[in-house]
Design an enzyme around this catalytic site. Structure first.
Site, PDB file in Angstrom:
ATOM      1  N   HIS A 122       0.040  -9.344  -1.114  1.00 30.43           N
ATOM      2  CA  HIS A 122      -0.941 -10.355  -1.527  1.00 30.43           C
ATOM      3  C   HIS A 122      -0.344 -11.743  -1.749  1.00 30.43           C
ATOM      4  O   HIS A 122      -0.947 -12.574  -2.411  1.00 30.43           O
ATOM      5  CB  HIS A 122      -1.675  -9.879  -2.793  1.00 30.43           C
ATOM      6  CG  HIS A 122      -2.536  -8.665  -2.569  1.00 30.43           C
ATOM      7  ND1 HIS A 122      -3.011  -7.864  -3.577  1.00 30.43           N
ATOM      8  CD2 HIS A 122      -3.018  -8.125  -1.429  1.00 30.43           C
ATOM      9  CE1 HIS A 122      -3.734  -6.884  -3.067  1.00 30.43           C
ATOM     10  NE2 HIS A 122      -3.743  -7.009  -1.767  1.00 30.43           N
ATOM     11  N   CYS A 130      -0.305 -25.242   2.738  1.00 29.06           N
ATOM     12  CA  CYS A 130      -1.409 -26.080   3.181  1.00 29.06           C
ATOM     13  C   CYS A 130      -2.571 -25.193   3.609  1.00 29.06           C
ATOM     14  O   CYS A 130      -2.369 -24.231   4.345  1.00 29.06           O
ATOM     15  CB  CYS A 130      -0.933 -26.944   4.353  1.00 29.06           C
ATOM     16  SG  CYS A 130      -2.289 -27.840   5.123  1.00 29.06           S
ATOM     17  N   SER A 190      -4.653   0.114 -10.117  1.00 30.64           N
ATOM     18  CA  SER A 190      -5.930   0.800 -10.321  1.00 30.64           C
ATOM     19  C   SER A 190      -6.380   1.525  -9.057  1.00 30.64           C
ATOM     20  O   SER A 190      -7.364   2.258  -9.088  1.00 30.64           O
ATOM     21  CB  SER A 190      -6.995  -0.205 -10.757  1.00 30.64           C
ATOM     22  OG  SER A 190      -7.117  -1.223  -9.777  1.00 30.64           O
ATOM     23  N   PRO A 215      -1.040   4.616 -17.283  1.00 32.41           N
ATOM     24  CA  PRO A 215      -1.604   5.193 -18.508  1.00 32.41           C
ATOM     25  C   PRO A 215      -3.055   5.643 -18.345  1.00 32.41           C
ATOM     26  O   PRO A 215      -3.563   6.418 -19.162  1.00 32.41           O
ATOM     27  CB  PRO A 215      -1.515   4.055 -19.532  1.00 32.41           C
ATOM     28  CG  PRO A 215      -1.015   2.858 -18.823  1.00 32.41           C
ATOM     29  CD  PRO A 215      -0.701   3.199 -17.407  1.00 32.41           C
TER      30      PRO A 215
HETATM   31  P1  OAD Z   1      -5.631  -3.834 -11.792  1.00 30.86           P
HETATM   32  O1  OAD Z   1      -5.806  -4.834 -12.907  1.00 30.86           O
HETATM   33  O2  OAD Z   1      -6.808  -3.443 -11.005  1.00 30.86           O
HETATM   34  O3  OAD Z   1      -5.012  -2.484 -12.380  1.00 30.86           O
HETATM   35  C1  OAD Z   1      -3.908  -2.470 -13.210  1.00 30.86           C
HETATM   36  C2  OAD Z   1      -3.549  -1.023 -13.485  1.00 30.86           C
HETATM   37  O4  OAD Z   1      -2.370  -0.997 -14.264  1.00 30.86           O
HETATM   38  C3  OAD Z   1      -4.608  -0.239 -14.254  1.00 30.86           C
HETATM   39  O5  OAD Z   1      -4.870   0.987 -13.581  1.00 30.86           O
HETATM   40  C4  OAD Z   1      -3.951   0.017 -15.614  1.00 30.86           C
HETATM   41  O6  OAD Z   1      -4.314   1.284 -16.163  1.00 30.86           O
HETATM   42  C5  OAD Z   1      -2.492   0.014 -15.239  1.00 30.86           C
HETATM   43  N1  OAD Z   1      -1.556  -0.340 -16.318  1.00 30.86           N
HETATM   44  C6  OAD Z   1      -1.769  -1.128 -17.396  1.00 30.86           C
HETATM   45  N2  OAD Z   1      -0.666  -1.210 -18.144  1.00 30.86           N
HETATM   46  C7  OAD Z   1       0.290  -0.471 -17.526  1.00 30.86           C
HETATM   47  C8  OAD Z   1       1.660  -0.157 -17.806  1.00 30.86           C
HETATM   48  N3  OAD Z   1       2.280  -0.641 -18.875  1.00 30.86           N
HETATM   49  N4  OAD Z   1       2.320   0.645 -16.922  1.00 30.86           N
HETATM   50  C9  OAD Z   1       1.702   1.143 -15.839  1.00 30.86           C
HETATM   51  N5  OAD Z   1       0.417   0.882 -15.523  1.00 30.86           N
HETATM   52  C10 OAD Z   1      -0.283   0.092 -16.355  1.00 30.86           C
HETATM   53  O7  OAD Z   1      -4.470  -4.390 -10.881  1.00 30.86           O
HETATM   54  P2  OAD Z   1      -4.067  -4.021  -9.402  1.00 30.86           P
HETATM   55  O8  OAD Z   1      -4.248  -2.571  -9.130  1.00 30.86           O
HETATM   56  O9  OAD Z   1      -2.729  -4.627  -9.172  1.00 30.86           O
HETATM   57  O10 OAD Z   1      -5.614  -8.595  -5.336  1.00 30.86           O
HETATM   58  O11 OAD Z   1      -5.126  -4.830  -8.589  1.00 30.86           O
HETATM   59  C11 OAD Z   1      -5.029  -4.782  -7.211  1.00 30.86           C
HETATM   60  C12 OAD Z   1      -5.443  -6.066  -6.620  1.00 30.86           C
HETATM   61  O12 OAD Z   1      -6.735  -6.365  -7.129  1.00 30.86           O
HETATM   62  C13 OAD Z   1      -4.622  -7.269  -7.037  1.00 30.86           C
HETATM   63  O13 OAD Z   1      -3.444  -7.428  -6.266  1.00 30.86           O
HETATM   64  C14 OAD Z   1      -5.575  -8.381  -6.758  1.00 30.86           C
HETATM   65  C15 OAD Z   1      -6.901  -7.771  -7.184  1.00 30.86           C
HETATM   66  O14 OAD Z   1      -7.891  -7.972  -6.311  1.00 30.86           O
HETATM   67  C16 OAD Z   1      -5.761  -9.826  -4.882  1.00 30.86           C
HETATM   68  O15 OAD Z   1      -5.684 -10.795  -5.600  1.00 30.86           O
HETATM   69  C17 OAD Z   1      -5.976  -9.884  -3.408  1.00 30.86           C
END
Ligand code: OAD
Length: 245
Positions: A122, A130, A190, A215
């Site tokens: 990402h 730009c 997630s 978690p």
């Molecule tokens: P999310 O915010 O959707 O999910 C974060 C995950 O991390 C959740 O499942 C939490 O339970 C978990 N979590 C929280 N604390 C944690 C810890 N200490 N250790 C392990 N896990 C923990 O974030 P992403 O899955 O990264 O894309 O989201 C995916 C994409 O959604 C992002 O890259 C972004 C967004 O759309 C773009 O911007 C294109």
């Protein structure tokens, strides 16, 4: 390790794996103080939904608002330090015979920790490009979205917004690694946002052992071979310590 039991079969799988892949999401940086993508935003930004700011349409409508939001996030990320989960993946890179790190994060903390080869699906919030020509320009302006010196169009963060294509080659490289690995770790994501969320299933289909470290439950949970319900910064170092030697 309080609360999270690590099965001996998993320890053995990590010890003997030839090819290991890790896919990380924003949860791995939570313990560095970077809020996860879907966490409630704080302060001035609490009333905005990230899914409505991280789009090309939002930038076209209100470049200043989107730029300011990224400035806020860049500042947060700039002050964050890698945590033990990032460090554990640096160690895994040196230890596993073949290791691929794929991240959905734009914070650059894997590289700060010392991971050398990182597939950024990402993009990276620390870079600017730009909007017209795509060239990377290290400039951050003075609060207002700066303009490209060459074509005059707005500069934008070098990240993937909703509805945009992933950087050329990144998804292909990630899929190939997933299809060829023995052990796949899904950490702090997630598992909701495609195409990244589809990558663990490619590993599963090709017989890899899939491990989820999170978690909370995700759509991947029922398919994972091992689930470690804990924080990455605690669980990953413990898993590595158990499988070393
Ligand atoms: P999310 O915010 O959707 O999910 C974060 C995950 O991390 C959740 O499942 C939490 O339970 C978990 N979590 C929280 N604390 C944690 C810890 N200490 N250790 C392990 N896990 C923990 O974030 P992403 O899955 O990264 O894309 O989201 C995916 C994409 O959604 C992002 O890259 C972004 C967004 O759309 C773009 O911007 C294109």
């Amino acid at each position: 390790m309080p609360g999270v039991e690590i099965a001996s079969q998993l320890v053995e799988a990590l010890r003997t794996a030839g090819r290991v892949v890790a896919l990380t999401g924003s949860g791995i940086s939570a313990e560095s103080g970077v809020p996860t993508f879907r966490d409630a935003q704080t302060g001035l930004w609490a009333r905005y939904d990230p899914q409505e700011l991280a789009t090309p349409e939002a930038f076209a409508r209100n470049p200043r608002l989107v730029w300011e939001w990224y400035e806020w996030r860049r500042d947060l990320v700039g002050r964050a330090q890698p945590n033990p989960a990032h460090q554990a993946l640096v160690e895994l890179e040196t230890r596993a015979p073949d290791f691929t790190l794929i991240t959905q994060n734009v914070d650059g903390l894997h590289q700060t920790a010392g991971s050398r080869a990182v597939i950024e699906l990402h993009g990276n919030i620390r870079r600017t490009r730009c909007s017209q020509e795509g060239v990377i320009i290290e400039e951050y302006g003075d609060g207002r979205p700066p303009r490209c010196h060459r074509c005059g169009d707005f500069l934008r963060p070098d990240v993937v917004w909703f509805g945009e294509m992933l950087p050329p080659g990144a998804l292909e490289e990630a899929s190939e690694a997933a299809r060829g690995c023995d052990l796949f770790l899904s950490i702090g994501t997630s598992s909701l946002v495609y195409p990244a969320a589809g990558i663990p299933y490619e590993a599963l289909e090709n017989g890899a052992t899939v491990v989820e470290i999170n978690p909370s439950e995700t759509p991947l949970t029922p398919r994972a071979n091992f689930v470690l319900r804990g924080r990455a910064g605690e669980v990953l170092p413990e898993l590595l310590a158990m499988s070393s030697g």
